[in-house]
Scaffold this active site. Structure first.
Site, PDB file in Angstrom:
ATOM      1  N   GLU A 328       0.867  -1.177   0.000  1.00 18.76           N
ATOM      2  CA  GLU A 328       0.000   0.000   0.000  1.00 18.76           C
ATOM      3  C   GLU A 328       0.899   1.221   0.000  1.00 18.76           C
ATOM      4  O   GLU A 328       1.900   1.263   0.739  1.00 18.76           O
ATOM      5  CB  GLU A 328      -0.909   0.019   1.221  1.00 18.76           C
ATOM      6  CG  GLU A 328      -1.748   1.289   1.360  1.00 18.76           C
ATOM      7  CD  GLU A 328      -2.588   1.305   2.639  1.00 18.76           C
ATOM      8  OE1 GLU A 328      -3.017   0.211   3.068  1.00 18.76           O
ATOM      9  OE2 GLU A 328      -2.797   2.399   3.202  1.00 18.76           O
ATOM     10  N   GLU A 333      -1.982  11.675   3.637  1.00 17.67           N
ATOM     11  CA  GLU A 333      -3.103  11.500   4.554  1.00 17.67           C
ATOM     12  C   GLU A 333      -3.061  12.623   5.586  1.00 17.67           C
ATOM     13  O   GLU A 333      -1.991  13.170   5.896  1.00 17.67           O
ATOM     14  CB  GLU A 333      -3.031  10.155   5.277  1.00 17.67           C
ATOM     15  CG  GLU A 333      -3.259   8.938   4.414  1.00 17.67           C
ATOM     16  CD  GLU A 333      -3.228   7.670   5.235  1.00 17.67           C
ATOM     17  OE1 GLU A 333      -4.307   7.166   5.591  1.00 17.67           O
ATOM     18  OE2 GLU A 333      -2.115   7.194   5.528  1.00 17.67           O
TER      19      GLU A 333
END
Length: 450
Positions: A328, A333
């Site tokens: 991933e 974020e």
């Protein structure tokens, strides 16, 4: 009688002594020798297109050659002859820079190292330029040795200067009914190069400049329509699907018809809102069945405000089987209870957040909530680097430890989503009074090396 018997032997010894010496008393002549390897050149340059080069040398005696380079081959014979000839052959250099190597000629206890350089493509400021539909004049820096020329494959790209370290060209207005493409071909004494030119439709005046060494392969500027196009797919999942998040992801709109994704005034808005006691939001994938393997990928994003928000710009593998084994890549974020601190992370078997071993870097980005900032990743076979407004955030090298440490060698697709609550976004609770909120995306661009 006894003395006469020894006289012939004495004469024979004297004759032998004379035969063993020269007139000056030194020892007799030996074959000529050299204690070094003499070569016709200690360095060799080869053109980008490849070819052959010949090296001659003289060694003290028998010789051998060690060539550890896979991109060049050496041909030679009769290693017993002190006078040797080596033919160096290289194919075309398809990389984005020059390559160098050495090989060694050895004879006895002496050796000679030969340096070989093969030119790469002509170094230009940008390999890809997107020109507005109204036209423009552009100047591009060029760095190469010797003289060079430039020609265009289309008559609507007019080259006005091509000398020294500068290329200047102009493009008129695009009066056609579709976007158009052309190539400027550069040819130098040792190298060649290309600059791809893309002209958009009239009225589309945003300019796209590719990072050095890259070309644009896909983008969405969100400049047309009200809904996402066919390159995008919405995720549909209920609350609690992952990370104990509270939102429901729907295919474009809520039961009442309110959109979770919409295009307005040149931006994509991912909306999170409460309707009939449920939280709705959007999570979308760009080309999820295809994705991209390696490249420079960036987006311009304005983050929402409010405790409970969890916006993300990230990537997952196209051929996903299990997590975290397949990897991933989190480009950006942020969580609302820790405003304006943006982070990048990598997840794999060898580094994952569930046991605190994930690879993560965080930085304070003033105005991330409420202003547009650029978030990007450069992803190659050798390393991953993320950026915030062009400044490096996270860097991670492929250490050659296998798939547990580096599953990032397969196609991944881009994800944009706005989560509500969850393990991280809701770690300090949620504030529903801040709803509705929106994550706004000005563009998403994918560049790859030609």
């Amino acid at each position: 009688m006894k003395k006469n018997l020894f006289l012939p032997a004495a004469l024979m010894l004297a004759a032998a002594g004379l035969a063993a010496c020269t007139n000056d008393g030194s020892e007799g002549p030996e074959a000529p020798t050299t204690s070094t390897i003499e070569v016709s050149a200690e360095s060799i340059s080869m053109p980008q297109d490849g070819g052959e080069s010949t090296l001659t040398f003289t060694a003290p005696g028998k010789w051998s050659i060690n060539n550890p380079n896979s991109w060049m081959t050496l041909s030679y014979k009769n290693t017993s002859d002190p006078k040797g000839t080596v033919i160096i052959t290289a194919g075309a250099n398809d990389g984005d820079k020059e390559r160098t190597g050495t090989f060694t000629i050895s004879s006895g206890n002496v050796s000679k190292q030969i340096r070989v350089k093969q030119y790469g493509p002509i170094d230009v400021e940008s390999n890809y330029l997107s020109i507005s539909g109204s036209g423009a004049e552009k100047s591009v820096a060029v760095n190469t040795e010797g003289e060079w020329t430039a020609t265009s494959t289309a008559d609507w790209v007019i080259i006005t200067e091509a000398k020294g370290n500068k290329l200047v060209f102009s493009v008129g207005a695009n009066d056609t009914d579709k976007e158009r493409d052309a190539t400027i071909e550069l040819k130098g004494e040792y190298s060649s190069g290309k600059i791809a030119i893309h002209q958009r439709l009239a009225g589309d005046d945003d300019e796209i400049v590719a990072p050095k060494g890259y070309a644009l392969v896909w983008h969405d500027e969100f400049n047309s329509g009200k809904e996402l196009g066919s390159d995008w797919r919405h995720e549909v999942q209920g609350p609690g699907w992952v990370n104990h998040e509270l939102q429901t992801y729907v295919n474009g709109k809520s039961p009442s018809g309110r959109r979770v994704t919409e295009i307005d005034e040149g931006v994509l808005r991912i909306n999170c809102f409460k309707e009939n006691g449920k939280i709705y939001s959007g999570r979308v994938y760009a080309k999820p069945s295809q994705g991209w393997k390696y490249g420079y990928i960036e987006a311009s994003i304005r983050l929402p405000k409010g405790r409970g928000t969890w916006p993300a710009f990230w990537m997952m593998p196209v051929n996903f089987r299990s997590w975290p084994a397949d990897g991933e890549i989190d480009i950006m974020e942020e969580v609302g209870y820790h405003p304006n601190y943006v982070s990048s992370s990598l997840h794999a078997n060898a580094h994952v957040h569930s046991n605190g071993t994930q690879v993560t870097k965080e930085v304070y980005c003033p105005g991330a909530e409420g202003e547009f900032h650029t978030y990007a990743i450069e992803w190659t076979p050798d390393y991953i680097t993320t950026f915030v407004d062009g400044k490096q955030l996270l860097h991670y090298d492929n250490r050659g430890l296998g798939r547990d440490d580096w599953p990032y060698d397969a196609p991944f697709y881009v994800i944009l989503n706005l989560a509500w609550g969850g393990d991280w976004g809701g770690a300090q609770g949620v504030d529903e009074s801040k709803l509705p909120v929106s994550m706004e995306v000005d563009y998403v661009r994918v560049f790859q090396k030609p």
